[in-house]
Write an enzyme that holds these catalytic residues in place. Structure first.
Site, PDB file in Angstrom:
ATOM      1  N   TYR A 144    -115.922 101.690 -14.671  1.00 45.06           N
ATOM      2  CA  TYR A 144    -114.507 101.325 -14.567  1.00 45.06           C
ATOM      3  C   TYR A 144    -114.046 101.598 -13.146  1.00 45.06           C
ATOM      4  O   TYR A 144    -114.351 102.649 -12.578  1.00 45.06           O
ATOM      5  CB  TYR A 144    -113.675 102.147 -15.561  1.00 45.06           C
ATOM      6  CG  TYR A 144    -112.189 101.844 -15.497  1.00 45.06           C
ATOM      7  CD1 TYR A 144    -111.686 100.634 -15.949  1.00 45.06           C
ATOM      8  CD2 TYR A 144    -111.294 102.782 -14.994  1.00 45.06           C
ATOM      9  CE1 TYR A 144    -110.324 100.351 -15.889  1.00 45.06           C
ATOM     10  CE2 TYR A 144    -109.928 102.511 -14.934  1.00 45.06           C
ATOM     11  CZ  TYR A 144    -109.451 101.294 -15.386  1.00 45.06           C
ATOM     12  OH  TYR A 144    -108.100 101.028 -15.327  1.00 45.06           O
ATOM     13  N   ASP A 239    -117.544 103.908  -5.473  1.00 43.24           N
ATOM     14  CA  ASP A 239    -116.265 104.290  -6.056  1.00 43.24           C
ATOM     15  C   ASP A 239    -116.358 105.766  -6.422  1.00 43.24           C
ATOM     16  O   ASP A 239    -116.917 106.121  -7.454  1.00 43.24           O
ATOM     17  CB  ASP A 239    -115.965 103.419  -7.284  1.00 43.24           C
ATOM     18  CG  ASP A 239    -114.640 103.808  -7.936  1.00 43.24           C
ATOM     19  OD1 ASP A 239    -114.070 104.846  -7.554  1.00 43.24           O
ATOM     20  OD2 ASP A 239    -114.197 103.072  -8.840  1.00 43.24           O
ATOM     21  N   LYS A 267    -107.463 110.485  -7.247  1.00 44.69           N
ATOM     22  CA  LYS A 267    -107.426 111.702  -8.075  1.00 44.69           C
ATOM     23  C   LYS A 267    -107.345 112.997  -7.266  1.00 44.69           C
ATOM     24  O   LYS A 267    -106.277 113.357  -6.812  1.00 44.69           O
ATOM     25  CB  LYS A 267    -108.634 111.702  -9.020  1.00 44.69           C
ATOM     26  CG  LYS A 267    -108.614 110.430  -9.908  1.00 44.69           C
ATOM     27  CD  LYS A 267    -109.377 110.559 -11.173  1.00 44.69           C
ATOM     28  CE  LYS A 267    -109.510 109.219 -11.855  1.00 44.69           C
ATOM     29  NZ  LYS A 267    -108.993 109.132 -13.189  1.00 44.69           N
TER      30      LYS A 267
END
Ligand code: PMP
Length: 422
Positions: A144, A239, A267
């Site tokens: 994802y 990523d 994050k």
């Protein structure tokens, strides 16, 4: 466990938000029941609106590696917001945070701050297309990367040639440009590159997958991807939105000695406030406006409050000994293994540092297909049984659990007692 307030608030929220939430997984769709409304957090503990307390293993989906409401972060946010929350003009601290990030992850020579992980991956793909003049991208099944259209695509019944939209609203023509490869299948990847190499702008991968649940790359998987992409002039994007600063003060790339062309972060680097980063090779980032002709902008990009929170977080994190949370996660997973084995459950635990997933399957989980052998009904029962005993797990089988530096051996013991049904 009393959930009266949460249920009432959920009912009210349903009137305003699709599914009553502002991000789908929060709705508890895959574990059933209605979600907790959280009132506050401190360290490893969250408290819901009914005043139930839980040891938290969601930790804002990995952003809070230090724990909730960390004094240094609170202080930095307070100071920043008193001086104004947004200017739409450059500020000194953006460069300070850039210095910390680039010295921890040297493949990032130049970078751009954005406001979320989705924006980071979406922009990294646009830049790759602008840089190479090619259209296609490759992603891995089950990874994802946020909800940008090109990335909401999975392989349809083994055919990587024709992407099938993973969401309504993603056009066929966009999904045709997204090729999907099974995680850890280097032969499949090699064939894709041989067939489409000259049309592929970029390959995007979670260097340790955390959105299938936790899945580690096999021994030379990332190295071979690096070699093949370099040979075909394809931009390799790591990523590291979850993995950045999660296993040490840097990325998976710095641990494994692999240099991607672009990296996405989010994050942890925002200390729990909205942030994202994409960056990498100077010549590629040179394409980004105003230097180049790939347009990308943001009213709140490099927001002073988020940047202050990120700087404070990274300053504290830099002094932490990651072997401490790794050892704690190890202790927890060993304990869970013993308990689930005694209960004669079929399960596999994948752990990498302070990230782990308990899959309810006897198969080894190495990709999305093997992950899907997990019994999601069992996970839902496990989830509720743990929640009932004060342990907050991710409300989905295909997610990672996150430990923080605030978790204590007492939290681990409480978690193991809960798993044992005590
Ligand atoms: N990449 C990865 C690896 C992620 O796990 C996520 C979100 N969990 C994203 C990108 C998207 O980030 P955001 O939710 O901040 O848009």
């Amino acid at each position: 466990m009393k959930l009266t307030q949460s249920r009432q608030l959920y009912k009210e929220a349903m009137r305003y938000f699709p599914g009553g939430v502002n991000s789908p997984v929060r709705a508890f769709g895959s574990v059933g029941g209605s979600p907790l409304f959280i009132k506050k957090g401190a360290g490893s503990i969250i408290t819901d609106e009914d005043d139930n307390r839980y040891v938290d293993y969601v930790m804002s989906w990995g952003a809070l590696i230090l724990g909730h409401a960390i004094p240094e972060v609170i202080k930095a946010v307070e100071t920043a917001v008193r001086s104004g929350s947004s200017f739409g003009a450059p500020t000194k601290n953006e460069t300070e945070l850039a210095k910390v990030i680039t010295s921890a992850i040297p493949s990032i020579q130049k970078l751009r701050f954005v406001s979320s992980g989705t924006e980071a991956t979406m922009s990294a793909i646009r830049v790759s297309r602008g840089f190479t003049g090619r259209d296609k991208i490759v992603k891995f099944d089950g990874c994802y990367h946020g909800h940008c259209d090109s990335l909401l695509v999975k392989a349809g019944s083994g055919a990587a040639t024709q992407g099938i939209p993973g969401s309504a609203g993603v056009t066929q023509s966009l999904s045709r440009d997204t090729l999907v490869c099974p995680y850890n299948d280097i032969e499949y990847f090699r064939k894709l590159i041989l067939k489409y190499g000259r049309e592929i702008a970029c390959v995007i991968i979670e260097p340790i997958a955390a959105n299938i649940g936790v899945v580690q790359p096999e021994e030379t998987f990332l190295q071979e991807i690096r070699a093949l992409t370099a040979r075909h002039g394809i931009v390799l994007i790591f990523d590291e939105v979850i993995t950045g600063f999660r296993f040490h003060f840097g990325g998976v790339q710095t641990l494994q000695g692999i240099k991607p062309d672009l990296t996405c972060l989010g994050k942890i680097i925002g200390g729990g406030l909205p942030i994202g980063v994409y960056g990498g090779r100077k010549d590629i980032m040179h394409c980004v406006a105003p230097e180049g002709n790939v347009y990308q902008a943001g009213t709140l990009s490099g927001n002073p409050v988020a940047v202050a929170a990120g700087l404070a977080m990274l300053n504290v994190l830099k002094k932490k000994d990651y072997t401490v949370i790794d050892a704690m996660a190890d202790q927890l997973c060993e304990g869970l293994t013993r308990i689930l084995f005694d209960q004669k459950q079929e399960f596999t635990i994948n752990r990498c540092g302070s990230l782990f997933t308990v899959f309810f399957t006897s198969e080894q989980v190495t990709d999305f297909n093997t992950a899907k052998t997990a019994d999601t009904g069992k996970y839902a029962r496990y989830f509720w049984s743990m929640l009932d005993r004060g342990i907050n797990l991710p409300p989905s089988q295909f997610e990672a659990q996150f430990l923080s530096f605030s978790h204590t051996t007492r939290d681990i013991q409480l978690t193991l007692n809960a798993a044992a049904g005590k």
